[in-house]
Design an enzyme around this catalytic site. Structure first.
Site, PDB file in Angstrom:
ATOM      1  N   ARG A 166       0.826  -1.216   0.000  1.00 48.78           N
ATOM      2  CA  ARG A 166       0.000   0.000   0.000  1.00 48.78           C
ATOM      3  C   ARG A 166       0.855   1.259   0.000  1.00 48.78           C
ATOM      4  O   ARG A 166       0.515   2.263  -0.632  1.00 48.78           O
ATOM      5  CB  ARG A 166      -0.935  -0.009   1.225  1.00 48.78           C
ATOM      6  CG  ARG A 166      -2.007   1.074   1.188  1.00 48.78           C
ATOM      7  CD  ARG A 166      -3.193   0.694   2.057  1.00 48.78           C
ATOM      8  NE  ARG A 166      -2.822   0.553   3.447  1.00 48.78           N
ATOM      9  CZ  ARG A 166      -3.059   1.480   4.384  1.00 48.78           C
ATOM     10  NH1 ARG A 166      -3.639   2.628   4.056  1.00 48.78           N
ATOM     11  NH2 ARG A 166      -2.724   1.279   5.630  1.00 48.78           N
ATOM     12  N   HIS A 190       0.485   4.182  -2.678  1.00 48.11           N
ATOM     13  CA  HIS A 190       0.226   5.570  -2.288  1.00 48.11           C
ATOM     14  C   HIS A 190       1.345   6.495  -2.752  1.00 48.11           C
ATOM     15  O   HIS A 190       1.099   7.653  -3.095  1.00 48.11           O
ATOM     16  CB  HIS A 190       0.064   5.661  -0.764  1.00 48.11           C
ATOM     17  CG  HIS A 190      -1.254   5.147  -0.285  1.00 48.11           C
ATOM     18  ND1 HIS A 190      -1.765   5.446   0.964  1.00 48.11           N
ATOM     19  CD2 HIS A 190      -2.178   4.344  -0.869  1.00 48.11           C
ATOM     20  CE1 HIS A 190      -2.937   4.853   1.112  1.00 48.11           C
ATOM     21  NE2 HIS A 190      -3.197   4.175   0.012  1.00 48.11           N
ATOM     22  N   ASN A 228      -2.565   7.995   4.794  1.00 45.72           N
ATOM     23  CA  ASN A 228      -1.244   7.437   5.096  1.00 45.72           C
ATOM     24  C   ASN A 228      -0.962   7.274   6.588  1.00 45.72           C
ATOM     25  O   ASN A 228       0.101   6.781   6.962  1.00 45.72           O
ATOM     26  CB  ASN A 228      -0.154   8.325   4.470  1.00 45.72           C
ATOM     27  CG  ASN A 228      -0.207   8.310   2.959  1.00 45.72           C
ATOM     28  OD1 ASN A 228      -0.574   7.309   2.345  1.00 45.72           O
ATOM     29  ND2 ASN A 228       0.148   9.428   2.330  1.00 45.72           N
ATOM     30  N   HIS A 265      -5.792  -6.231  -2.193  1.00 39.91           N
ATOM     31  CA  HIS A 265      -6.571  -6.300  -0.955  1.00 39.91           C
ATOM     32  C   HIS A 265      -6.667  -7.725  -0.420  1.00 39.91           C
ATOM     33  O   HIS A 265      -7.156  -7.932   0.698  1.00 39.91           O
ATOM     34  CB  HIS A 265      -7.971  -5.731  -1.171  1.00 39.91           C
ATOM     35  CG  HIS A 265      -7.991  -4.240  -1.275  1.00 39.91           C
ATOM     36  ND1 HIS A 265      -9.123  -3.515  -1.590  1.00 39.91           N
ATOM     37  CD2 HIS A 265      -7.001  -3.325  -1.115  1.00 39.91           C
ATOM     38  CE1 HIS A 265      -8.826  -2.219  -1.610  1.00 39.91           C
ATOM     39  NE2 HIS A 265      -7.550  -2.088  -1.328  1.00 39.91           N
TER      40      HIS A 265
END
Length: 329
Positions: free
Chosen positions: A60, A64, A92, A190
């Site tokens: 992730r 990001h 975040n 995910h």
């Protein structure tokens, strides 16, 4: 027909991966720091089995990072001079990989000072975290350089939100030169992810604004919603409890996430959105009903493509000595 469709899809995979590699190159550190990739892999392989949740966080963090100013490790920078950085933005705040990357960077710096970028370390560690959880290996083109700017508001504006519908999600991805297929395959990350109750509690308690458990998102399986309210998120304001996005399989990189989405058990609105679009749903069905290796191949290709978003190469940016701060000049 199935074989023809599979062959066509794999051809697209090859084209996507080849195009993404154009700005970078595999084995970039082969001469300047030969042990770099092995150092990173060994650290990930040793430590993630002890703290499995870090695997999803690394993945992730890379995602990001790439969605804001490109894949330049700007998400790793600390705030300076009163100006808040990307890591201070709400999306975040739950990233727990900063110290992990710092430790890898310190080892690499000791071996090859000032050579390997934080952006490349993050991209490689994200790949290795997928491998250690049972997912695919892919060659990561390297040569990224680190950015020197990190702005909180840009993270708020550009990172896709868990509340987005399909149109909003697709636009967010297209803004980064990613397409519908990339949206579907990258969402597959995910499978090893977790969510906090406050990131989806509106789906359980207050979807239309009426409030209460009777006001759940109708696109969420009612039995699953009831179970989440009873066992995971008993209050709509809980912001600490962690919920597996792929229950029973969240430590293994597999197809279970997609099977859950098809059963209307995706945790976020953005997960549920994937089956509101016919083409996206067809893609999901193609991997769920296809050979297991198919998802691994398309996911890997989309990761390579994402990892090339707006990269800094050549003389752009810098090679940070410490990932959290820019170099002193």
């Amino acid at each position: 027909m199935a074989r023809i469709a599979l062959a066509a899809l794999l051809l697209v995979v090859a084209v996507l991966a080849g195009g993404a590699r154009a700005q970078l190159m595999e084995g970039f550190y082969a001469h300047s720091c030969p042990p770099a990739e092995k150092i990173i892999k060994d650290y990930v392989m040793e430590h993630i089995p002890r703290v499995p949740g870090i695997a999803a966080t690394l993945l992730r963090t890379h995602f990001h990072d790439c969605f804001v100013r490109g894949c330049d490790a700007s998400v790793l920078l600390n705030a300076t001079g009163g100006n808040e950085a990307e890591k201070d933005a709400a999306p975040n705040l739950t990233l727990r990989s900063f110290g992990f990357i710092d430790r890898i960077k310190a080892i690499v710096e000791k071996e090859c000072p000032g050579v390997v970028s934080c952006a490349d370390i993050l991209a490689l560690a994200a790949r290795d975290s997928v491998v250690v959880t049972g997912g695919p290996f892919w060659s990561v083109p390297t040569g990224r350089r680190d950015g020197t700017v990190s702005i909180k508001q840009e993270a708020l504006d550009q990172i896709p939100a868990p509340t987005m519908n399909f149109t909003e999600l697709l636009q967010s991805f297209q803004n980064k030169s990613l397409n519908l297929a990339d949206l579907v395959w990258l969402s597959g990350a995910h499978t090893i992810g977790i969510g906090h109750c406050n990131s989806f509690s509106e789906r359980l308690y207050n979807f239309t604004g009426r409030g209460g458990p009777g006001d759940a998102d109708p696109s969420l399986d009612p039995a699953y919603a009831a179970n989440l309210r009873r066992t995971k998120c008993p209050t709509p304001t809980d912001n600490t409890t962690i919920v597996e996005m792929d229950p029973g399989s969240f430590r293994t990189f597999d197809l279970s996430y997609y099977r859950g989405v098809l059963k209307r058990r995706g945790l976020f609105q953005s997960d549920a959105a994937l089956i509101t679009n016919a083409a996206a749903k067809a893609d999901i069905l193609s991997v769920v009903n296809g050979p297991p290796v198919l998802f691994f191949q398309v996911f890997a290709a989309s990761m390579v493509k994402m990892g090339a978003i707006e990269v800094k190469t050549g003389s752009e940016g810098e090679i940070r000595k410490h990932c959290a701060v820019v170099n002193k000049h």
